[in-house]
Design an enzyme around this catalytic site. Sequence first.
Site, mmCIF file in Angstrom:
data_model
loop_
_atom_site.group_PDB
_atom_site.id
_atom_site.type_symbol
_atom_site.label_atom_id
_atom_site.label_comp_id
_atom_site.label_asym_id
_atom_site.label_seq_id
_atom_site.Cartn_x
_atom_site.Cartn_y
_atom_site.Cartn_z
ATOM 1 N N ASN A 23 -45.676 -12.920 26.878
ATOM 2 C CA ASN A 23 -44.380 -12.238 26.977
ATOM 3 C C ASN A 23 -44.155 -11.569 28.326
ATOM 4 O O ASN A 23 -43.042 -11.145 28.627
ATOM 5 C CB ASN A 23 -44.230 -11.215 25.846
ATOM 6 C CG ASN A 23 -44.031 -11.893 24.500
ATOM 7 O OD1 ASN A 23 -43.917 -13.105 24.437
ATOM 8 N ND2 ASN A 23 -44.000 -11.105 23.437
ATOM 9 N N CYS A 116 -39.095 -18.918 17.588
ATOM 10 C CA CYS A 116 -39.533 -18.773 16.199
ATOM 11 C C CYS A 116 -38.367 -18.411 15.291
ATOM 12 O O CYS A 116 -37.522 -17.592 15.652
ATOM 13 C CB CYS A 116 -40.593 -17.672 16.091
ATOM 14 S SG CYS A 116 -42.183 -18.164 16.728
ATOM 15 N N LEU A 125 -26.396 -8.519 23.217
ATOM 16 C CA LEU A 125 -26.732 -7.438 24.154
ATOM 17 C C LEU A 125 -26.970 -7.984 25.566
ATOM 18 O O LEU A 125 -26.638 -7.332 26.557
ATOM 19 C CB LEU A 125 -27.957 -6.660 23.668
ATOM 20 C CG LEU A 125 -27.771 -5.953 22.311
ATOM 21 C CD1 LEU A 125 -29.076 -5.315 21.852
ATOM 22 C CD2 LEU A 125 -26.672 -4.888 22.391
ATOM 23 N N ASP A 304 -45.003 -8.380 16.304
ATOM 24 C CA ASP A 304 -45.808 -9.586 16.545
ATOM 25 C C ASP A 304 -47.201 -9.497 15.915
ATOM 26 O O ASP A 304 -47.889 -10.516 15.799
ATOM 27 C CB ASP A 304 -45.946 -9.840 18.055
ATOM 28 C CG ASP A 304 -44.659 -10.388 18.656
ATOM 29 O OD1 ASP A 304 -43.716 -10.659 17.901
ATOM 30 O OD2 ASP A 304 -44.597 -10.536 19.890
ATOM 31 N N ARG A 396 -47.898 -22.495 21.177
ATOM 32 C CA ARG A 396 -46.863 -21.896 22.033
ATOM 33 C C ARG A 396 -47.345 -20.600 22.661
ATOM 34 O O ARG A 396 -46.834 -20.186 23.696
ATOM 35 C CB ARG A 396 -45.599 -21.633 21.215
ATOM 36 C CG ARG A 396 -44.852 -22.911 20.835
ATOM 37 C CD ARG A 396 -43.473 -22.602 20.299
ATOM 38 N NE ARG A 396 -43.031 -21.345 20.839
ATOM 39 C CZ ARG A 396 -42.654 -20.287 20.117
ATOM 40 N NH1 ARG A 396 -42.648 -20.346 18.817
ATOM 41 N NH2 ARG A 396 -42.280 -19.174 20.698
HETATM 42 C C1 UD1 Z 1 -39.427 -10.140 22.391
HETATM 43 C C2 UD1 Z 1 -40.753 -10.862 22.335
HETATM 44 C C3 UD1 Z 1 -41.165 -11.118 20.893
HETATM 45 C C4 UD1 Z 1 -41.164 -9.827 20.107
HETATM 46 C C5 UD1 Z 1 -39.838 -9.093 20.271
HETATM 47 C C6 UD1 Z 1 -39.837 -7.704 19.633
HETATM 48 C C7 UD1 Z 1 -40.731 -12.183 24.353
HETATM 49 C C8 UD1 Z 1 -40.710 -13.552 24.957
HETATM 50 N N1 UD1 Z 1 -40.616 -12.137 23.030
HETATM 51 O O1 UD1 Z 1 -38.450 -10.988 21.811
HETATM 52 O O2 UD1 Z 1 -42.469 -11.676 20.911
HETATM 53 O O3 UD1 Z 1 -41.355 -10.120 18.740
HETATM 54 O O4 UD1 Z 1 -39.528 -8.909 21.667
HETATM 55 O O5 UD1 Z 1 -40.866 -6.939 20.146
HETATM 56 O O6 UD1 Z 1 -40.902 -11.203 25.040
HETATM 57 N N2 UD1 Z 1 -31.143 -8.019 19.237
HETATM 58 C C9 UD1 Z 1 -29.770 -7.955 19.084
HETATM 59 N N3 UD1 Z 1 -28.999 -8.455 20.092
HETATM 60 C C10 UD1 Z 1 -29.524 -9.002 21.220
HETATM 61 C C11 UD1 Z 1 -30.922 -9.063 21.349
HETATM 62 C C12 UD1 Z 1 -31.710 -8.562 20.347
HETATM 63 O O7 UD1 Z 1 -29.278 -7.468 18.073
HETATM 64 O O8 UD1 Z 1 -28.750 -9.431 22.087
HETATM 65 C C13 UD1 Z 1 -32.024 -7.488 18.160
HETATM 66 C C14 UD1 Z 1 -32.881 -8.584 17.510
HETATM 67 O O9 UD1 Z 1 -32.195 -9.252 16.498
HETATM 68 C C15 UD1 Z 1 -34.059 -7.784 16.998
HETATM 69 C C16 UD1 Z 1 -34.193 -6.661 18.032
HETATM 70 O O10 UD1 Z 1 -32.979 -6.622 18.737
HETATM 71 O O11 UD1 Z 1 -33.747 -7.212 15.745
HETATM 72 C C17 UD1 Z 1 -35.338 -6.851 18.988
HETATM 73 O O12 UD1 Z 1 -35.240 -8.118 19.598
HETATM 74 P P1 UD1 Z 1 -35.685 -8.329 21.116
HETATM 75 O O13 UD1 Z 1 -36.425 -7.119 21.570
HETATM 76 O O14 UD1 Z 1 -34.506 -8.763 21.897
HETATM 77 O O15 UD1 Z 1 -36.676 -9.532 20.976
HETATM 78 P P2 UD1 Z 1 -36.903 -10.700 22.021
HETATM 79 O O16 UD1 Z 1 -36.672 -10.193 23.403
HETATM 80 O O17 UD1 Z 1 -36.189 -11.917 21.567
#
Ligand code: UD1
Length: 416
Positions: A23, A116, A125, A304, A396
């Site tokens: 990550n 996933c 966001l 995770d 992955r």
């Molecule tokens: C990253 C990590 C993943 C980890 C996750 C949470 C990487 C490549 N992946 O994923 O392994 O499980 O952080 O620690 O770094 N959300 C919104 N709108 C958005 C974006 C996110 O509502 O535009 C919400 C998501 O649905 C979720 C929460 O925010 O409930 C956290 O997601 P986010 O921190 O964005 O996860 P990732 O960056 O995808």
Amino acid sequence: MSVIQIEGGHPLNGELVIQGSKNAVLPVMAAAVLHNGITVIENVPRIQDVFCMLGILEHMGCICRLEGNCLTLDTRTLSSCELPSHWAGCMRSSIMLAGPLLGRLGQVKAGFPGGCAIGQRPIDLHLKAFRALGAEVEEDKEGVLASAKRLSGASVSFSCPSVGATENAVMAAVAAEGTTVIEGAAREPEIVELCSFLTKMGAEITGAGTSKIMVRGRRRLHDARFFVCGDRIAAGTYLFSVMACGGRAVIQGVAPDHLTEPLAVMEQMGAEIRREQRLIGISFSGRPKSVSVSTDFYPGFPTDLQSPLMAVAARADGISRIEENIFEERFKTAGELRKMGADIIIEGKRAVVCGCVQLTGGNVKAEDLRGGAALVVAGLGAKGITSVSGCGHIDRGYENICEDLSRLGGVIRRIE
Ligand code: UD1
């Protein structure tokens, strides 16, 4: 199609150097695109998501050379701002290229990211940040088109501390004229890593690791060399592996500070933990004690590691309660653990795990990356043979899961 086969019941003993962080490296690779030059990244894990990111970068015209764990990226030849759906859909982190491409080329056209299937995973966001910085953003069922003649520093405020959106906002802000203040930012160590890398390239960023990050944009970027930190989630997976079958192990190359909450949970479950600067020691025997754990944004317990924790709780002495607060569909592994004799009841975002004395090996299927790793953890502590299919998910994120655990004395191998 390959299967990971584990003969359970062998304790894990010895030392291991942990792989580089998945990550952390993926956003760093994306961020390299902001610069028109050469970047060298060390300690790059040889995992499928990295190979996928390399494929995307090459598709866009970059020249990439991965030798061992050292990656050289030449982004002078970047020629495309388009990320077709088949590339974007191969992993979640494809969206990390949106901010850098918008910053460098003034436009990005990208299919929706994959990754996933653990919940909805919207990108609202990310897009909100691009709009705040002055980009015009359109979405249709194919994907996203964002463009800006020039980005301008602005105030960006997140309602939830998304890791990916914070990273995209920081990267776009590096290319924006003036100062950007990001409030409600995620505080994960991987954000700090990304900001350290950007700073090494010449960017001016303060507040990384806090909920308020400030970026002074359009500083002159230059070639840089960066060493990626150890993978705290892979380290946590191996520590839970020791808890599944007992033993004494040392994991090198990971900062205990990155795992404060998981280590506290392991101690509550009966593990003895040793913390040194870039090293974690664990010693465990007998049955784990039951716990109550809620996943949360950093520095809370990471989502995770929720599935590996569940695999260990499945044979705890007592009833454990696990609450998943980040992703709505991250309990799929419970169904597979039940096939091994686990007693798990799911009610919405809560799981009640009634520990049993021993799990029994069986044929199970990885449904996602960390869930797949959790099945390996469960197999190490189970009676008999466990076969985990769907290994593509595990590949992955884990560079050498079978070799690493074999080195510690686990009886585990991959059958092609
Ligand atoms: C990253 C990590 C993943 C980890 C996750 C949470 C990487 C490549 N992946 O994923 O392994 O499980 O952080 O620690 O770094 N959300 C919104 N709108 C958005 C974006 C996110 O509502 O535009 C919400 C998501 O649905 C979720 C929460 O925010 O409930 C956290 O997601 P986010 O921190 O964005 O996860 P990732 O960056 O995808």
